[in-house]
Design an enzyme around this catalytic site. Structure first.
Site, short mmCIF file in Angstrom:
data_model
loop_
_atom_site.label_atom_id
_atom_site.label_comp_id
_atom_site.label_asym_id
_atom_site.label_seq_id
_atom_site.Cartn_x
_atom_site.Cartn_y
_atom_site.Cartn_z
N CYS A 1 0.82 -1.22 0.00
CA CYS A 1 0.00 0.00 0.00
C CYS A 1 0.85 1.27 0.00
CB CYS A 1 -0.97 -0.01 1.17
SG CYS A 1 -2.16 -1.34 1.03
N HIS B 1 -3.26 7.45 2.01
CA HIS B 1 -3.64 6.15 1.47
C HIS B 1 -5.04 5.83 2.01
CE1 HIS B 1 -3.98 2.00 0.60
NE2 HIS B 1 -3.72 1.59 1.82
N ASN C 1 -10.07 0.01 -0.41
CA ASN C 1 -8.61 0.08 -0.37
C ASN C 1 -8.05 -0.49 -1.67
OD1 ASN C 1 -5.88 -0.22 0.10
ND2 ASN C 1 -6.11 -1.09 2.14
C1 COA Z 1 -10.32 -4.89 9.74
C2 COA Z 1 -11.00 -3.96 10.72
C3 COA Z 1 -12.00 -3.07 9.98
C4 COA Z 1 -11.77 -4.78 11.72
O1 COA Z 1 -12.37 -3.93 12.67
P1 COA Z 1 -12.27 -4.24 14.22
O2 COA Z 1 -13.09 -3.24 14.92
O3 COA Z 1 -10.80 -4.32 14.57
O4 COA Z 1 -12.97 -5.61 14.29
P2 COA Z 1 -12.43 -6.98 14.92
O5 COA Z 1 -11.40 -7.57 14.02
O6 COA Z 1 -12.09 -6.72 16.34
O7 COA Z 1 -13.75 -7.83 14.83
C5 COA Z 1 -14.90 -7.48 15.53
C6 COA Z 1 -16.00 -8.48 15.20
O8 COA Z 1 -16.47 -8.24 13.88
C7 COA Z 1 -16.44 -9.46 13.13
N1 COA Z 1 -16.19 -9.17 11.73
C8 COA Z 1 -15.01 -9.15 11.07
N2 COA Z 1 -15.22 -8.83 9.78
C9 COA Z 1 -16.54 -8.65 9.63
C10 COA Z 1 -17.35 -8.30 8.54
N3 COA Z 1 -16.86 -8.06 7.31
N4 COA Z 1 -18.68 -8.17 8.74
C11 COA Z 1 -19.22 -8.39 9.94
N5 COA Z 1 -18.49 -8.73 11.02
C12 COA Z 1 -17.17 -8.86 10.87
C13 COA Z 1 -15.33 -10.25 13.76
O9 COA Z 1 -15.48 -11.63 13.50
C14 COA Z 1 -15.51 -9.92 15.23
O10 COA Z 1 -16.54 -10.70 15.74
P3 COA Z 1 -16.43 -11.34 17.22
O11 COA Z 1 -16.33 -10.15 18.14
O12 COA Z 1 -17.68 -12.11 17.32
O13 COA Z 1 -15.18 -12.16 17.19
C15 COA Z 1 -9.98 -3.09 11.47
O14 COA Z 1 -9.19 -3.88 12.32
C16 COA Z 1 -9.07 -2.35 10.52
O15 COA Z 1 -9.50 -1.45 9.84
N6 COA Z 1 -7.78 -2.68 10.50
C17 COA Z 1 -6.86 -2.08 9.57
C18 COA Z 1 -6.98 -2.80 8.28
C19 COA Z 1 -6.35 -2.07 7.16
O16 COA Z 1 -6.61 -0.94 6.92
N7 COA Z 1 -5.51 -2.79 6.43
C20 COA Z 1 -4.89 -2.30 5.27
C21 COA Z 1 -3.71 -1.49 5.60
S1 COA Z 1 -2.96 -1.02 4.12
#
Ligand code: COA
Length: 323
Positions: free
Chosen positions: A113, A250, A280
């Site tokens: 990225c 980004h 993204n």
């Molecule tokens: C990926 C991201 C959106 C997840 O959000 P989060 O608040 O951290 O969520 P979590 O991973 O803690 O998951 C919370 C719950 O949502 C659930 N969940 C995950 N993806 C899901 C989806 N697409 N739809 C619904 N629920 C989802 C998980 O299973 C979890 O459930 P649980 O509590 O029963 O285990 C977040 O971590 C993020 O933005 N990270 C950075 C990712 C990124 O930008 N990467 C690229 C960098 S270049």
């Protein structure tokens, strides 16, 4: 001194839009969850015949038109991508071929990225070192092809697209009032390799593999890394958040973008956000966002624009540009 000045911009998106609603039929998710956690409302997905090279070439042609130039005017084609059409040759040489260029040289860069920031910094060195007068810097991706469409924690986040800039060598005074790239700061830390990676490759598995991510871990590091490298760009140029006209981050996640802007004291009105429309798109996200904001008149000639990215590796970087 020689500066690398933005002379043109262009973008290309696949024909097909995939909304969050449509994703509800693919994995167990909801529009509400995706919007709340990421700010993403839709993304574009490449169809048959649409590839990283075809999208990149389309964005490149648009950037050349915008600059009033032709492929004959370009010395170097530099493509930032993690989703090349082939393991080799470089997607850049395919784009060179598609543009009808048999002169100059072309190669790819891989910093996930952060790829576009790395490519801009590299193009700047080639220009200032006298190895190129004009460079097509392209960010192009088809992440839809390396997603595990059964994994809801990743497949809802990414999309496909391409963006391009034409950089041109122009004489500057060596001050921050010059147009062009004013400073570039790149970082990486491979100890984070397993937090965001693709579980395949030519030398390890002989397969393409799928994207894997510890989302929470990425989130935890993102804001600190982004703000740190932006502070470095401010310090190197004697500028502050108040001098900025635009922050073009980004486009990974609305919460990361807002968190970084807040920590730096940059008002949200000065932040270009396209993650809602594109998802993204990895190395393509910054040039896509730049092209959107320059086309709609937000970014104007002479504006001070900060570009930043963070991604797999981890890699991260920032670039201060006077448009
Ligand atoms: C990926 C991201 C959106 C997840 O959000 P989060 O608040 O951290 O969520 P979590 O991973 O803690 O998951 C919370 C719950 O949502 C659930 N969940 C995950 N993806 C899901 C989806 N697409 N739809 C619904 N629920 C989802 C998980 O299973 C979890 O459930 P649980 O509590 O029963 O285990 C977040 O971590 C993020 O933005 N990270 C950075 C990712 C990124 O930008 N990467 C690229 C960098 S270049």
């Amino acid at each position: 001194m020689i500066r690398s000045v933005v002379r043109g911009h262009g973008a290309a998106l696949p024909k097909r839009v995939m909304t969050n609603k449509e994703l509800e039929g693919v994995v167990e998710t909801s529009d509400e969850w995706i919007v709340q956690r990421t700010g993403i409302r839709q993304r574009y997905i490449a169809g048959e015949g649409e590839t990283t090279a075809s999208l990149g070439a389309q964005a490149a042609r648009a950037a050349l038109d915008n600059a009033g130039l032709t492929p004959d005017d370009i010395d170097l084609v530099l493509v930032a991508t993690s989703t090349p059409d082939n393991t080799f040759p470089a997607t850049a040489v395919d784009i060179q071929r598609r543009l009808g260029m048999t002169h100059g040289y072309a190669f790819d860069m891989q910093a996930v990225c952060s790829g576009f920031v790395y490519a801009m910094a590299t193009a700047d060195l080639y220009i200032r070192g006298g190895m190129a007068k004009r460079v097509l810097v392209i960010g192009a991706e088809t992440f839809s092809r390396i997603l595990d469409w059964k994994d809801r924690t990743t497949c809802v986040l990414f999309g496909d697209g391409a963006g391009a800039l034409v950089l041109e060598a122009q004489e500057g005074k060596g001050t921050i009032s010059d147009r062009g790239i004013l400073t570039a700061h790149l970082r990486s830390d491979g100890t984070h390799k397993d937090k965001l990676y693709v579980d395949g490759g030519p030398s390890s598995t002989g397969t393409v593999g799928h994207l894997r991510m510890e989302g929470r871990e990425v989130f935890k590091h993102a804001v600190g890394m982004i703000t740190d490298v932006i502070e470095a760009a401010f310090a190197a140029t004697g500028t502050t958040a108040e001098d900025l006209d635009w922050l073009v981050p980004h486009q990974a996640n609305r919460r990361i973008i807002d968190g970084s802007a807040k920590k730096l004291g940059i008002p949200l009105e000065k932040v270009v956000v396209t993650v809602d429309l594109h998802g993204n798109t990895s190395a393509a996200s910054i040039p896509l966002a730049l092209s959107v904001a320059a086309s709609d008149g937000r970014i104007k000639k002479g504006d001070l624009v900060m570009l930043e990215a963070m991604g797999g590796g981890f890699t991260w970087g920032a670039l201060l540009v006077r448009w």
